[in-house]
Design a protein around this motif. Structure first.
Motif, PDB file in Angstrom:
ATOM      1  N   GLN A   1       4.720  12.051  -5.439  1.00 60.55           N
ATOM      2  CA  GLN A   1       5.889  12.097  -5.946  1.00 60.55           C
ATOM      3  C   GLN A   1       7.060  12.467  -5.850  1.00 60.55           C
ATOM      4  N   ASN A   2       6.916  13.698  -4.940  1.00 63.52           N
ATOM      5  CA  ASN A   2       8.225  14.582  -4.468  1.00 63.52           C
ATOM      6  C   ASN A   2       8.458  13.886  -3.189  1.00 63.52           C
TER       7      ASN A   2
ATOM      8  N   ALA B   1      -2.626  17.920  -6.036  1.00 71.55           N
ATOM      9  CA  ALA B   1      -1.476  18.212  -4.826  1.00 71.55           C
ATOM     10  C   ALA B   1      -1.090  16.730  -4.154  1.00 71.55           C
ATOM     11  N   ASP B   2      -2.017  16.200  -3.833  1.00 73.24           N
ATOM     12  CA  ASP B   2      -1.575  14.821  -3.408  1.00 73.24           C
ATOM     13  C   ASP B   2      -0.776  14.075  -3.727  1.00 73.24           C
ATOM     14  N   LEU B   3      -1.083  13.947  -5.402  1.00 75.44           N
ATOM     15  CA  LEU B   3      -0.075  13.121  -6.068  1.00 75.44           C
ATOM     16  C   LEU B   3       1.321  13.726  -6.394  1.00 75.44           C
TER      17      LEU B   3
ATOM     18  N   LEU C   1       0.828  -1.187  -0.042  1.00 73.86           N
ATOM     19  CA  LEU C   1       0.080  -0.053  -0.036  1.00 73.86           C
ATOM     20  C   LEU C   1       0.745   1.326  -0.023  1.00 73.86           C
ATOM     21  N   GLY C   2       1.762   1.066  -0.700  1.00 74.82           N
ATOM     22  CA  GLY C   2       2.838   2.281  -0.640  1.00 74.82           C
ATOM     23  C   GLY C   2       2.762   3.220  -1.768  1.00 74.82           C
ATOM     24  N   SER C   3       3.869   3.755  -2.070  1.00 80.89           N
ATOM     25  CA  SER C   3       3.728   4.797  -3.238  1.00 80.89           C
ATOM     26  C   SER C   3       3.102   4.418  -4.508  1.00 80.89           C
ATOM     27  N   ASP C   4       3.492   3.260  -4.913  1.00 81.68           N
ATOM     28  CA  ASP C   4       2.953   2.755  -6.272  1.00 81.68           C
ATOM     29  C   ASP C   4       1.458   2.622  -6.386  1.00 81.68           C
TER      30      ASP C   4
END
Length: 129
Positions: free
Chosen positions: A103-104, A97-99, A71-74
């Motif tokens: 990504q940052n 903004a969440d995305l 359930l991580g970043s990907d």
């Protein structure tokens, strides 16, 4: 005491997590919990009510490290991108903004968001193992 189990080893993505939530929380219902943090929060309010009525509740989340990775970043990026593909259903600026934050390296993973939902329900004992 009522005990709910989340088997983190079975979680390969968000859908698997909700399958377990439905199995554990919705067995006596004639509807299922969709893949929604708000819906998840609402169901936990029901459990809060049960705790207040004298029925303590514990969630035992085993193999949480596997879940954290699944359930991580990907997975979270795919979830947010899916929301962006539905412009009439979600606040696109907030989702973007969440995305961007994710990504940052500053955004929250879906795993972290689920933990925040649990944190909103301090009467429920969450045991992460």
């Amino acid at each position: 005491m009522k005990q709910y189990r989340i088997d983190g080893a079975e979680v390969q993505g968000i859908a698997d997590l909700y399958e377990q939530f439905n199995r554990e929380l919705m067995a006596d219902e004639d509807w299922f919990l969709g893949q929604s943090l708000d819906g998840r929060n609402d169901v936990l309010y029901r459990v809060d009510g049960e705790v207040r009525a004298g029925q303590p509740a514990t969630f035992v989340w085993t193999d949480h490290a596997h879940s954290r990775e699944a359930l991580g970043s990907d997975a979270t990026q795919r979830w947010l991108q899916n929301k962006l593909s539905q412009p009439n259903s979600f606040n696109q600026q907030r989702i973007q903004a969440d995305l961007d934050d994710l990504q940052n390296g500053a955004g929250k993973s879906y795993f972290e968001l689920i933990l925040e939902v649990f944190a909103d329900h301090p009467l429920i004992d969450l045991q992460i193992r």
